[in-house]
Design a protein around this motif. Structure first.
Motif, PDB file in Angstrom:
ATOM      1  N   ASN A 117     -15.971  34.891 -38.360  1.00  0.00           N
ATOM      2  CA  ASN A 117     -15.869  35.372 -36.983  1.00  0.00           C
ATOM      3  C   ASN A 117     -16.262  36.845 -36.956  1.00  0.00           C
ATOM      4  OD1 ASN A 117     -15.191  36.213 -34.440  1.00  0.00           O
ATOM      5  ND2 ASN A 117     -13.089  35.488 -34.507  1.00  0.00           N
ATOM      6  N   PRO A 118     -17.409  37.206 -36.354  1.00  0.00           N
ATOM      7  CA  PRO A 118     -17.844  38.602 -36.337  1.00  0.00           C
ATOM      8  C   PRO A 118     -17.137  39.443 -35.276  1.00  0.00           C
ATOM      9  CG  PRO A 118     -19.465  37.253 -35.240  1.00  0.00           C
ATOM     10  CD  PRO A 118     -18.416  36.323 -35.766  1.00  0.00           C
ATOM     11  N   TRP A 119     -16.291  38.834 -34.454  1.00  0.00           N
ATOM     12  CA  TRP A 119     -15.540  39.539 -33.420  1.00  0.00           C
ATOM     13  C   TRP A 119     -14.184  39.971 -33.976  1.00  0.00           C
ATOM     14  CZ3 TRP A 119     -17.305  40.539 -28.482  1.00  0.00           C
ATOM     15  CH2 TRP A 119     -18.494  39.896 -28.116  1.00  0.00           C
ATOM     16  N   GLN A 120     -13.722  41.137 -33.558  1.00  0.00           N
ATOM     17  CA  GLN A 120     -12.377  41.593 -33.905  1.00  0.00           C
ATOM     18  C   GLN A 120     -11.594  41.798 -32.617  1.00  0.00           C
ATOM     19  OE1 GLN A 120     -12.217  45.361 -35.951  1.00  0.00           O
ATOM     20  NE2 GLN A 120     -10.049  45.156 -36.390  1.00  0.00           N
ATOM     21  N   THR A 121     -10.453  41.114 -32.510  1.00  0.00           N
ATOM     22  CA  THR A 121      -9.583  41.283 -31.341  1.00  0.00           C
ATOM     23  C   THR A 121      -8.628  42.430 -31.614  1.00  0.00           C
ATOM     24  OG1 THR A 121      -9.714  38.905 -30.901  1.00  0.00           O
ATOM     25  CG2 THR A 121      -7.944  40.131 -29.797  1.00  0.00           C
ATOM     26  N   LEU A 122      -8.697  43.482 -30.776  1.00  0.00           N
ATOM     27  CA  LEU A 122      -7.840  44.656 -30.940  1.00  0.00           C
ATOM     28  C   LEU A 122      -6.530  44.493 -30.188  1.00  0.00           C
ATOM     29  CD1 LEU A 122     -10.689  47.288 -30.469  1.00  0.00           C
ATOM     30  CD2 LEU A 122      -9.792  46.370 -32.627  1.00  0.00           C
ATOM     31  N   SER A 123      -6.571  43.891 -29.000  1.00  0.00           N
ATOM     32  CA  SER A 123      -5.361  43.630 -28.221  1.00  0.00           C
ATOM     33  C   SER A 123      -5.656  42.545 -27.202  1.00  0.00           C
ATOM     34  CB  SER A 123      -4.875  44.903 -27.517  1.00  0.00           C
ATOM     35  OG  SER A 123      -5.808  45.305 -26.531  1.00  0.00           O
ATOM     36  N   ARG A 133     -13.817  44.422 -30.640  1.00  0.00           N
ATOM     37  CA  ARG A 133     -14.924  45.081 -31.326  1.00  0.00           C
ATOM     38  C   ARG A 133     -15.954  43.973 -31.502  1.00  0.00           C
ATOM     39  NH1 ARG A 133     -14.866  49.699 -32.137  1.00  0.00           N
ATOM     40  NH2 ARG A 133     -12.671  49.955 -32.656  1.00  0.00           N
ATOM     41  N   ASN A 134     -17.152  44.200 -30.945  1.00  0.00           N
ATOM     42  CA  ASN A 134     -18.168  43.142 -30.951  1.00  0.00           C
ATOM     43  C   ASN A 134     -18.873  43.052 -32.308  1.00  0.00           C
ATOM     44  OD1 ASN A 134     -20.422  44.944 -31.026  1.00  0.00           O
ATOM     45  ND2 ASN A 134     -20.339  45.175 -28.800  1.00  0.00           N
ATOM     46  N   PRO A 135     -19.744  42.062 -32.515  1.00  0.00           N
ATOM     47  CA  PRO A 135     -20.387  41.885 -33.815  1.00  0.00           C
ATOM     48  C   PRO A 135     -21.187  43.102 -34.304  1.00  0.00           C
ATOM     49  CG  PRO A 135     -20.606  39.875 -32.563  1.00  0.00           C
ATOM     50  CD  PRO A 135     -20.021  40.919 -31.638  1.00  0.00           C
ATOM     51  N   LYS A 136     -21.647  43.971 -33.391  1.00  0.00           N
ATOM     52  CA  LYS A 136     -22.386  45.179 -33.801  1.00  0.00           C
ATOM     53  C   LYS A 136     -21.463  46.377 -33.998  1.00  0.00           C
ATOM     54  CE  LYS A 136     -26.557  43.410 -33.380  1.00  0.00           C
ATOM     55  NZ  LYS A 136     -27.247  42.939 -34.517  1.00  0.00           N
ATOM     56  N   GLY A 137     -20.148  46.181 -33.794  1.00  0.00           N
ATOM     57  CA  GLY A 137     -19.186  47.260 -34.010  1.00  0.00           C
ATOM     58  C   GLY A 137     -18.783  48.017 -32.761  1.00  0.00           C
ATOM     59  N   GLY A 138     -19.371  47.700 -31.634  1.00  0.00           N
ATOM     60  CA  GLY A 138     -19.048  48.390 -30.389  1.00  0.00           C
ATOM     61  C   GLY A 138     -17.752  47.888 -29.768  1.00  0.00           C
ATOM     62  N   ALA A 139     -17.089  48.787 -29.023  1.00  0.00           N
ATOM     63  CA  ALA A 139     -15.862  48.407 -28.327  1.00  0.00           C
ATOM     64  C   ALA A 139     -16.224  47.739 -27.000  1.00  0.00           C
ATOM     65  CB  ALA A 139     -15.005  49.646 -28.077  1.00  0.00           C
ATOM     66  N   GLY A 140     -15.383  46.833 -26.570  1.00  0.00           N
ATOM     67  CA  GLY A 140     -15.632  46.165 -25.304  1.00  0.00           C
ATOM     68  C   GLY A 140     -14.440  45.336 -24.866  1.00  0.00           C
TER      69      GLY A 140
END
Length: 192
Positions: free
Chosen positions: A15-21, A39-46
């Protein structure tokens, strides 16, 4: 050259996505909506909005001995237009999907089926919802009482399966589960 298998240079479980909250935003008896900081697969916040369904989507393609099927017509509030669809509805998450399909077919058409085949598992709009859907082929039909729900103002249309498939191919049927179900049913029946 036509590929015969998926590429081998990836791990489908990664899973390349990271859930922050996660924050719940809304819920009712049918859906829950949440907003995730990611944090999306390219490392950007969203942000990511997710609609979780409280039911499974259940669709049924009833087929009689002459190759006819039934469509259900109703005005769809969210689209603000009339829609012809296969019989369908929601199945509670903790209820067997075949039981839910049997209930929906009887409610929407008054039909009972002696033979049930699950022909499709699908995700209805996987970029915004986790909804899981199933489509059944219902055969060996008998007529019983029609029992539409209070919120349903339904019309029934009995027609040859080939005509229903043509309506899907001509964009006269646009509901995703109906289109997938009709095309899958035609293929399943042709391969018998």
């Amino acid at each position: 050259m036509t590929p015969t298998s998926p590429p081998t240079d990836f791990d489908p479980t990664h899973n390349p996505w990271q859930t922050l909250s996660t924050e719940p935003k809304y819920e009712n008896p049918w859906i829950r909506v949440r907003e995730d900081q990611v944090r999306n697969p390219k490392g950007g916040a969203g942000i990511y909005g997710v609609v979780s369904m409280r039911n499974k989507a259940i669709g049924i393609v009833p087929i009689d001995a002459e190759g006819n099927t039934w469509l259900v017509g109703q005005y769809r509030y969210t689209l603000n237009e009339y829609s012809w669809e296969i019989p369908m509805g929601g199945g509670l998450l903790d209820v067997d999907i075949t039981e839910s399909a049997q209930r929906e077919l009887r409610e929407e058409t008054g039909l009972l089926a002696g033979h049930w085949t699950c022909i499709a598992r699908l995700h209805t709009s996987n970029s915004v919802t986790d909804e899981e859907g199933f489509v059944f082929l219902a055969e060996d039909l008998t007529q019983a009482e029609w029992e539409p729900e209070e919120t349903e103002d339904l019309r029934l249309w009995k027609l040859p399966l080939a005509q229903a498939v043509a309506l899907a191919m001509n964009n006269e049927i646009t509901d995703a589960i109906s289109v997938a179900g009709l095309l899958k049913a035609e293929k399943v029946l042709a391969n018998r």
